[in-house]
Write a protein that holds these residues in place. Sequence first.
Motif, PDB file in Angstrom:
ATOM      1  N   UNK A   1      44.855  42.995  52.014  1.00  0.00           N
ATOM      2  CA  UNK A   1      44.098  41.861  51.491  1.00  0.00           C
ATOM      3  C   UNK A   1      43.341  42.258  50.234  1.00  0.00           C
ATOM      4  N   UNK A   2      42.892  41.214  49.508  1.00  0.00           N
ATOM      5  CA  UNK A   2      42.147  41.428  48.267  1.00  0.00           C
ATOM      6  C   UNK A   2      40.687  41.047  48.377  1.00  0.00           C
ATOM      7  N   UNK A   3      40.291  40.329  49.429  1.00  0.00           N
ATOM      8  CA  UNK A   3      38.927  39.799  49.562  1.00  0.00           C
ATOM      9  C   UNK A   3      38.576  38.956  48.340  1.00  0.00           C
ATOM     10  N   UNK A   4      39.534  38.154  47.908  1.00  0.00           N
ATOM     11  CA  UNK A   4      39.323  37.305  46.729  1.00  0.00           C
ATOM     12  C   UNK A   4      38.352  36.175  47.048  1.00  0.00           C
ATOM     13  N   UNK A   5      37.485  35.873  46.075  1.00  0.00           N
ATOM     14  CA  UNK A   5      36.628  34.694  46.142  1.00  0.00           C
ATOM     15  C   UNK A   5      36.966  33.714  45.013  1.00  0.00           C
ATOM     16  N   UNK A   6      37.949  34.080  44.204  1.00  0.00           N
ATOM     17  CA  UNK A   6      38.475  33.224  43.149  1.00  0.00           C
ATOM     18  C   UNK A   6      39.986  33.467  43.067  1.00  0.00           C
TER      19      UNK A   6
END
Length: 276
Positions: free
Chosen positions: A234-239
């Motif tokens: 995972x990337x832990x993206x918030x955008x």
Amino acid sequence: MLTDYHVHLRVDDPQSTPAASAFTAANAERYREVADDRGIEELGVAEHVYRFTQALGVWNHPLWVESAHDDIDEYVRFVREETDLRLGIEADFIPGREERMRTLLEGRDWDYVVGSIHFLSDGALDYDRFDVWNSGRSPDHVWSTYFEWLGELAVTGMYDILAHPDLVKHWGRERPWPEKDLRFYYDIAMERIAESGIAVEVSTAGLRKPVGEIYPSSAFLEMIVDAGNPIALSSDAHTTEHLGFGYDEAVKFLADHGVTELAVFDGRQRRLEPIG
């Protein structure tokens, strides 16, 4: 197959990212389109549990109180009815509040639950406003406590994915650093991580943080792989910009450690698929 399960549809600013603007079919489709462009077949969303009012029945830390504006069941309905995303939640491990969190999580239609530790007591590991390093605790105490709790998280059975497993290193050398070999601390958690069989997240979020490296470290990942735990990527993206961030580096990192498969989730059932 590539996955990105630890994804948020909004940044961590409750005032500027209400559910009404983030939880829309159009916003979800933006994420899906970027994921498709980056070769990410399995895309899921895992919003922070503390953004939902029901979480205040678990813990009332000031950050949670000021952040809890949304309804968790409306979030579940939105993801299930208006998107094609996998449905997850990022739920903190709070020692002493396990049964409260279990009650919150049970009975809802998750594909997976991401377990994380962001706080040691009231001190935050990755948020300077509540910085744990202002507490006067020694690096040995902070790191030992973190990994003790990480093992406890793993064996609760409440979580499917162990998120950013060495988050305690978030600040790198900007904060006090232990003198011991870091494998001493990993060992504190490893027996219970192995016993649990939980999938452990390899997260590229660390590349965007002061520490500047993937979670977990190479030495920690080696121990995880030796124990036989499956890996979630995972990337832990918030955008959308951060979806699949650093995946070329992550895929090489995994290959260097002999990881050839990723954990894939559906209805809290796990299977393994080849990386590709």
